[in-house]
Design an enzyme around this catalytic site. Structure first.
Site, PDB file in Angstrom:
ATOM      1  N   VAL A  81      28.719  23.594 -82.912  1.00 36.07           N
ATOM      2  CA  VAL A  81      30.128  23.971 -83.077  1.00 36.07           C
ATOM      3  C   VAL A  81      30.449  25.350 -82.528  1.00 36.07           C
ATOM      4  CG1 VAL A  81      30.456  22.450 -85.063  1.00 36.07           C
ATOM      5  CG2 VAL A  81      29.799  24.854 -85.438  1.00 36.07           C
ATOM      6  N   TYR A 173      29.324  35.633 -95.107  1.00 35.05           N
ATOM      7  CA  TYR A 173      29.656  34.256 -95.478  1.00 35.05           C
ATOM      8  C   TYR A 173      30.982  34.195 -96.234  1.00 35.05           C
ATOM      9  CZ  TYR A 173      28.861  29.523 -97.325  1.00 35.05           C
ATOM     10  OH  TYR A 173      28.973  28.192 -97.637  1.00 35.05           O
ATOM     11  N   LYS A 177      34.326  32.175 -95.116  1.00 37.16           N
ATOM     12  CA  LYS A 177      34.928  31.128 -95.932  1.00 37.16           C
ATOM     13  C   LYS A 177      36.350  31.490 -96.360  1.00 37.16           C
ATOM     14  CE  LYS A 177      31.683  28.005 -96.004  1.00 37.16           C
ATOM     15  NZ  LYS A 177      31.886  26.681 -95.367  1.00 37.16           N
TER      16      LYS A 177
END
Length: 265
Positions: A81, A173, A177
């Protein structure tokens, strides 16, 4: 903690929520939320393309799901991705393999545990590129497909409660998110005119074999005990919510982040 919900219940039976639908699930190889989601979508009646960057695990997952769901189409397309070209080809290939795409589940993400003071540019960039930028690339490719297909669709993103919570060593992270949550809200407003709904799930902790290999059991036990039920979620519990968001049970829901946890913060 002990109580009636401190032990995971048996998996909820399927209810044919997605009969005739065609779905793509990224990061679907292995034992985590992605493979559980692919399995749940198949159980609910969808045909599915599973995708992952790890070709050996991806083929093993495809073979397992094909053997379990002999009446469904299960195809596998390798995709990193971080590559726009590979993401665009994933959408084209999935549409060709299934005869179209109705559902796209953005599950790919990468974590880590490093304090900001010790974090390198490379560590920050890699987590952001896979987790946030990868979700953006897939969302853009899916929306381009849905715009041309003119039949609408659903995108479900996998966020995390760390988009709300603070946790030591998780700045990259958590930032990624939180970005997925914002991307979900903004892209949903834009996608409405295309007949596309975009929502996200926000799990706290779902334990599976791969997570147990990559994180310390002490940390996972501590995080699990903090939850209201005193346990982590089972991957299928997250997958069931994703299936609901992909179904016609949520036709008026878009731009929302559904917390699969006892609390947001």
């Amino acid at each position: 903690m002990s109580g009636p919900l401190s032990v995971a219940p048996p998996q909820t039976p399927a209810h044919n929520l997605l009969t005739g639908r065609r779905a793509v699930v990224t990061a679907a190889a292995g034992t985590g939320i992605g493979s559980a989601t692919a399995r749940r979508l198949l159980a609910e009646g969808a045909d599915v393309v599973v995708s992952d960057w790890h070709e050996r695990r991806l083929e093993a997952t495809r073979a397992e799901l094909s053997a379990e769901f002999t009446d469904r189409k299960v195809a596998a397309i390798a995709c990193d991705v971080t590559s726009t070209e590979q993401v665009d080809e994933l959408v084209r290939g999935a549409a060709a393999a299934l005869g179209g795409v109705d559902i796209f589940v953005n599950n790919a993400g990468l974590g880590g545990e490093t304090p900001v003071v010790d974090m390198t540019d490379e560590q920050w960039d890699r987590v952001l590129d896979i987790t946030l930028n990868g979700t953006f690339r897939c969302t853009r490719a899916a929306l381009n497909y849905f715009r041309d297909a003119k039949h609408g669709g659903v995108i479900v993103n996998n966020a995390s409660v760390l988009g709300w919570r603070a946790q030591y060593g998780q700045a990259h992270y958590a930032a990624a998110k939180a970005g997925v949550m914002a991307l979900t809200r903004c892209s949903a407003v834009e996608a409405a005119e295309l007949g596309v709904r975009i929502n996200a799930v926000s799990p706290s902790i779902a334990r599976h074999a791969f997570l147990d290999k990559t994180s310390s059991s002490e940390l996972l036990d501590r995080l699990s005990e903090r939850e209201a039920f005193g346990r982590a979620a089972e991957p299928w519990e997250v997958a069931a919510t994703i299936a609901m968001l992909a179904s016609d049970y949520t036709t008026y829901l878009t731009g929302e982040v559904v917390s699969i946890s006892s609390q947001r913060a």
